[in-house]
Scaffold this motif. Structure first.
Motif, PDB file in Angstrom:
ATOM      1  N   GLU A  69       0.852  -1.185   0.000  1.00 52.67           N
ATOM      2  CA  GLU A  69       0.000   0.000   0.000  1.00 52.67           C
ATOM      3  C   GLU A  69       0.891   1.239   0.000  1.00 52.67           C
ATOM      4  O   GLU A  69       1.788   1.361   0.835  1.00 52.67           O
ATOM      5  N   GLY A  70       0.669   2.106  -0.922  1.00 51.34           N
ATOM      6  CA  GLY A  70       1.469   3.327  -0.964  1.00 51.34           C
ATOM      7  C   GLY A  70       2.752   3.174  -1.760  1.00 51.34           C
ATOM      8  O   GLY A  70       3.460   4.144  -2.009  1.00 51.34           O
ATOM      9  N   TYR A  71       3.077   1.934  -2.154  1.00 52.65           N
ATOM     10  CA  TYR A  71       4.307   1.751  -2.932  1.00 52.65           C
ATOM     11  C   TYR A  71       4.135   2.299  -4.347  1.00 52.65           C
ATOM     12  O   TYR A  71       3.135   2.032  -5.015  1.00 52.65           O
ATOM     13  N   ARG A  72       5.095   3.069  -4.806  1.00 52.41           N
ATOM     14  CA  ARG A  72       5.122   3.544  -6.183  1.00 52.41           C
ATOM     15  C   ARG A  72       6.546   3.389  -6.712  1.00 52.41           C
ATOM     16  O   ARG A  72       7.499   3.771  -6.031  1.00 52.41           O
ATOM     17  N   LEU A  73       6.655   2.821  -7.900  1.00 59.13           N
ATOM     18  CA  LEU A  73       7.967   2.723  -8.546  1.00 59.13           C
ATOM     19  C   LEU A  73       8.223   4.018  -9.315  1.00 59.13           C
ATOM     20  O   LEU A  73       7.494   4.349 -10.249  1.00 59.13           O
ATOM     21  N   GLU A  74       9.258   4.733  -8.905  1.00 57.21           N
ATOM     22  CA  GLU A  74       9.620   5.966  -9.609  1.00 57.21           C
ATOM     23  C   GLU A  74      10.400   5.647 -10.864  1.00 57.21           C
ATOM     24  O   GLU A  74      11.269   4.774 -10.845  1.00 57.21           O
ATOM     25  N   VAL A  75      10.095   6.352 -11.953  1.00 56.20           N
ATOM     26  CA  VAL A  75      10.854   6.178 -13.199  1.00 56.20           C
ATOM     27  C   VAL A  75      11.281   7.570 -13.652  1.00 56.20           C
ATOM     28  O   VAL A  75      10.440   8.432 -13.915  1.00 56.20           O
ATOM     29  N   THR A  76      12.587   7.800 -13.714  1.00 60.29           N
ATOM     30  CA  THR A  76      13.075   9.145 -14.031  1.00 60.29           C
ATOM     31  C   THR A  76      14.214   9.087 -15.037  1.00 60.29           C
ATOM     32  O   THR A  76      14.595   8.009 -15.509  1.00 60.29           O
ATOM     33  N   GLY A  77      14.762  10.237 -15.339  1.00 57.05           N
ATOM     34  CA  GLY A  77      15.889  10.315 -16.274  1.00 57.05           C
ATOM     35  C   GLY A  77      15.420  10.389 -17.709  1.00 57.05           C
ATOM     36  O   GLY A  77      14.386  11.009 -18.010  1.00 57.05           O
ATOM     37  N   LEU A  78      16.148   9.728 -18.601  1.00 57.05           N
ATOM     38  CA  LEU A  78      15.892   9.825 -20.037  1.00 57.05           C
ATOM     39  C   LEU A  78      14.748   8.902 -20.465  1.00 57.05           C
ATOM     40  O   LEU A  78      14.939   7.934 -21.191  1.00 57.05           O
ATOM     41  N   VAL A  79      13.548   9.211 -19.943  1.00 57.21           N
ATOM     42  CA  VAL A  79      12.360   8.452 -20.323  1.00 57.21           C
ATOM     43  C   VAL A  79      11.253   9.430 -20.705  1.00 57.21           C
ATOM     44  O   VAL A  79      11.193  10.550 -20.185  1.00 57.21           O
ATOM     45  N   ALA A  80      10.372   9.007 -21.619  1.00 61.84           N
ATOM     46  CA  ALA A  80       9.296   9.888 -22.069  1.00 61.84           C
ATOM     47  C   ALA A  80       8.202  10.011 -21.007  1.00 61.84           C
ATOM     48  O   ALA A  80       7.664  11.083 -20.769  1.00 61.84           O
ATOM     49  N   ASP A  81       7.907   8.879 -20.328  1.00 66.15           N
ATOM     50  CA  ASP A  81       6.803   8.831 -19.378  1.00 66.15           C
ATOM     51  C   ASP A  81       7.348   8.659 -17.958  1.00 66.15           C
ATOM     52  O   ASP A  81       7.761   7.570 -17.571  1.00 66.15           O
ATOM     53  N   LYS A  82       7.343   9.742 -17.176  1.00 62.82           N
ATOM     54  CA  LYS A  82       7.944   9.707 -15.837  1.00 62.82           C
ATOM     55  C   LYS A  82       6.918   9.402 -14.744  1.00 62.82           C
ATOM     56  O   LYS A  82       7.196   9.566 -13.561  1.00 62.82           O
ATOM     57  N   ILE A 120      13.913   3.740 -10.681  1.00 65.84           N
ATOM     58  CA  ILE A 120      14.704   3.344 -11.851  1.00 65.84           C
ATOM     59  C   ILE A 120      14.973   4.619 -12.641  1.00 65.84           C
ATOM     60  O   ILE A 120      14.053   5.425 -12.848  1.00 65.84           O
ATOM     61  N   PHE A 121      16.219   4.821 -13.058  1.00 63.52           N
ATOM     62  CA  PHE A 121      16.497   6.005 -13.876  1.00 63.52           C
ATOM     63  C   PHE A 121      17.438   5.651 -15.027  1.00 63.52           C
ATOM     64  O   PHE A 121      18.295   4.778 -14.909  1.00 63.52           O
ATOM     65  N   VAL A 122      17.196   6.315 -16.149  1.00 59.00           N
ATOM     66  CA  VAL A 122      17.996   6.099 -17.353  1.00 59.00           C
ATOM     67  C   VAL A 122      18.902   7.309 -17.516  1.00 59.00           C
ATOM     68  O   VAL A 122      18.444   8.449 -17.403  1.00 59.00           O
ATOM     69  N   THR A 123      20.186   7.071 -17.718  1.00 65.42           N
ATOM     70  CA  THR A 123      21.136   8.184 -17.702  1.00 65.42           C
ATOM     71  C   THR A 123      22.367   7.885 -18.558  1.00 65.42           C
ATOM     72  O   THR A 123      22.639   6.729 -18.874  1.00 65.42           O
ATOM     73  N   ASN A 124      23.090   8.969 -18.889  1.00 65.23           N
ATOM     74  CA  ASN A 124      24.387   8.803 -19.544  1.00 65.23           C
ATOM     75  C   ASN A 124      25.533   9.088 -18.584  1.00 65.23           C
ATOM     76  O   ASN A 124      26.696   8.988 -18.959  1.00 65.23           O
ATOM     77  N   ASN A 125      25.183   9.458 -17.346  1.00 69.04           N
ATOM     78  CA  ASN A 125      26.220   9.723 -16.339  1.00 69.04           C
ATOM     79  C   ASN A 125      26.411   8.486 -15.473  1.00 69.04           C
ATOM     80  O   ASN A 125      25.457   8.022 -14.853  1.00 69.04           O
ATOM     81  N   TYR A 126      27.625   8.002 -15.408  1.00 70.29           N
ATOM     82  CA  TYR A 126      27.948   6.783 -14.655  1.00 70.29           C
ATOM     83  C   TYR A 126      27.407   6.855 -13.226  1.00 70.29           C
ATOM     84  O   TYR A 126      27.866   7.677 -12.442  1.00 70.29           O
TER      85      TYR A 126
END
Lengths: 198, 262
Positions: free
Chosen positions: B114-127, B240-246
């Motif tokens: 309950e209340g859990y949300r998976l965050e998706v950030t960085g180089l993605v169209a749908d955040k 989860i995040f998509v990035t070009n920075n190590y």
């Protein structure tokens, strides 16, 4: 350089021998530390004789020295085969002569007058250690990249079997190392020959 | 960073040395762990060289780190995006499947659904953040594969969930980006290369052996990759995040190889 025909060991043999010695010592000592993270036999080498300090450090050493071991080993094998030294020095091979030389060695009567000539026990030991090092590299490849080398993995019996093979091949190498050092201590001229070439 | 009251005094150096790997996460906080690791690296690894003053310790450490970066590239080169890890019949599953983390079993995190949300950030169209129900509504698959630990042991388990490639496509991730990073509820963090993220066996795992992932295996979700060592497979993923920075990783920042491929 002096007359090369007097050389017992050409320069490339001496260089690859000592590079190999350094690589093998690093590989073995760091390998013991890696083994200690999850031993599968009821013993573990004491931490003081291992390299790396912790698992991560040991892996860094192991996967650095592997390039030295493999690069140097390939150079050695290439020179050995191209120069024909492999066939000249380690063959022909006769089981009967081998047994005779083993008996002579056990009686302490195996002669070392001519260091440029390998007796049957030496031939067997050096050929064995070459094959053993190849086996160590192949089993090591399966442990390092078991998914990427499927044929090798299956030939060697799978990941878990390869772990044991890698360990046993290491143990055989250490056994060779001990005998090798004892023999050098008994016939110190061989050490000079491997440094100076004669 | 993650802190817990230590159960043993810090002065107990021998014990710490013995269980360097797992125990340090428990007994020392981050800066102390770093200092300790550097010290043990020199004790075990470099005393024979640096003790004689032949080379500087830090030079050797830097050289080893550089070779480890080179090994990342070698592994990326060896990695075949279409080569599958072997799969096994259910009868070969290891029971019980071992628990492993940088902390002990008494410190397993309990994440509430309950209340859990998976965050998706960085180089993605749908955040937009995801609920577990939405993830379960996506097409699922399962696999019985071998988990290989950096310590050497291995175990076979059965994981089910969403192929990570379909998830990344669904959120419109930049598939030409270099890295996918993960932040976890147990303060663990790691990152992987994009080719591995898109590998057909890389699974956003929601179940273990047909049941919702239990806390010990990383509820509500872990990333399961049979092409990488265990420490590359994060549990209790929150972001989860998509990035070009190590982005590095918990163990990777301390010296484990970053690619960690198998």
């Amino acid at each position: 350089m002096a007359n090369t025909t007097d050389l017992i060991h050409p320069r490339w043999v001496r260089i690859t021998h000592w590079v190999n010695a350094v690589a093998v010592v690093i590989m073995a000592m760091s390998g013991w530390r890696i083994y200690n993270a999850s031993p599968f036999f009821p013993f573990a080498p004491p931490g003081q004789i291992t390299l790396g300090g912790w698992l991560g450090g040991a892996i860094q050493w192991h996967f650095a020295a592997m390039w030295l071991l493999v690069g140097n080993g390939l150079l050695y094998l290439a020179c050995n085969i191209i120069s024909g030294r492999l066939w000249r020095k380690f063959f022909p091979w006769s089981p009967r002569a081998f047994l005779a030389d083993v008996l002579a060695a056990l009686k302490g009567k195996l002669a070392h007058a001519d260091l440029s000539h390998y007796n049957m026990v030496q031939r067997a030991a050096y050929l064995f250690v070459m094959v053993d090092l190849v086996l160590l590299v192949l089993t090591g490849l399966v442990l390092w990249k078991s998914v990427q080398f499927p044929l090798l993995r299956e030939l060697l019996g799978g990941y878990e079997v390869a772990r044991r093979e890698h360990f046993l091949a290491m143990a055989a190498l250490v056994a060779f190392f001990v005998v090798h050092i004892v023999m050098v201590a008994l016939v110190p001229r061989t050490l000079l020959a491997m440094i100076r070439g004669r | 960073m993650f802190k817990k009251p230590s159960r043993q005094p810090l002065a107990n150096g021998d014990l710490l040395l013995k269980d360097a790997l797992k125990d340090m996460g428990r007994h020392l906080d981050q800066p102390m762990r770093r200092a300790f690791l550097q010290r043990t690296l020199s004790l075990g690894g470099l005393s024979m060289l640096s003790g004689c003053g032949i080379v500087e310790e830090s030079d050797v450490e830097n050289a080893l780190m550089k070779i480890s970066r080179f090994n990342d590239k070698a592994q990326a080169f060896l990695f075949d995006p279409n080569r599958l890890a072997p799969t096994y019949p259910d009868s070969m599953i290891t029971h019980p499947f071992p628990f492993n983390a940088y902390y002990g079993e008494d410190e397993i995190r309990e994440v509430e659904e309950e209340g859990y949300r998976l965050e998706v950030t960085g180089l993605v169209a749908d955040k937009r953040a995801w609920t577990l129900a939405e993830l379960r509504a996506m097409p699922q698959t399962d696999q019985v594969t071998r988990h290989i630990c950096v310590e050497g042991w291995s175990a076979i388990g059965k994981w089910g969930g969403v192929p990570f490639a379909s998830f990344l496509r669904r959120v419109g991730a930049d598939l030409s980006a270099k890295y996918v990073g993960f932040k976890c509820a147990d303060d663990y963090y790691t990152s992987i290369d994009m080719p591995t993220a898109l590998h057909p066996q890389t699974l956003l795992t929601l179940t273990y052996d047909g049941q919702p992932l239990p806390p010990r295996y990383g509820f509500p979700m872990k990333l399961r990759m049979p092409t990488k060592l265990g420490y590359k497979n994060p549990k209790h993923i929150q972001a989860i995040f998509v990035t070009n920075n190590y982005p590095g990783g918990y163990w990777e920042d301390q010296g484990y190889n970053w690619f960690g491929g198998s």
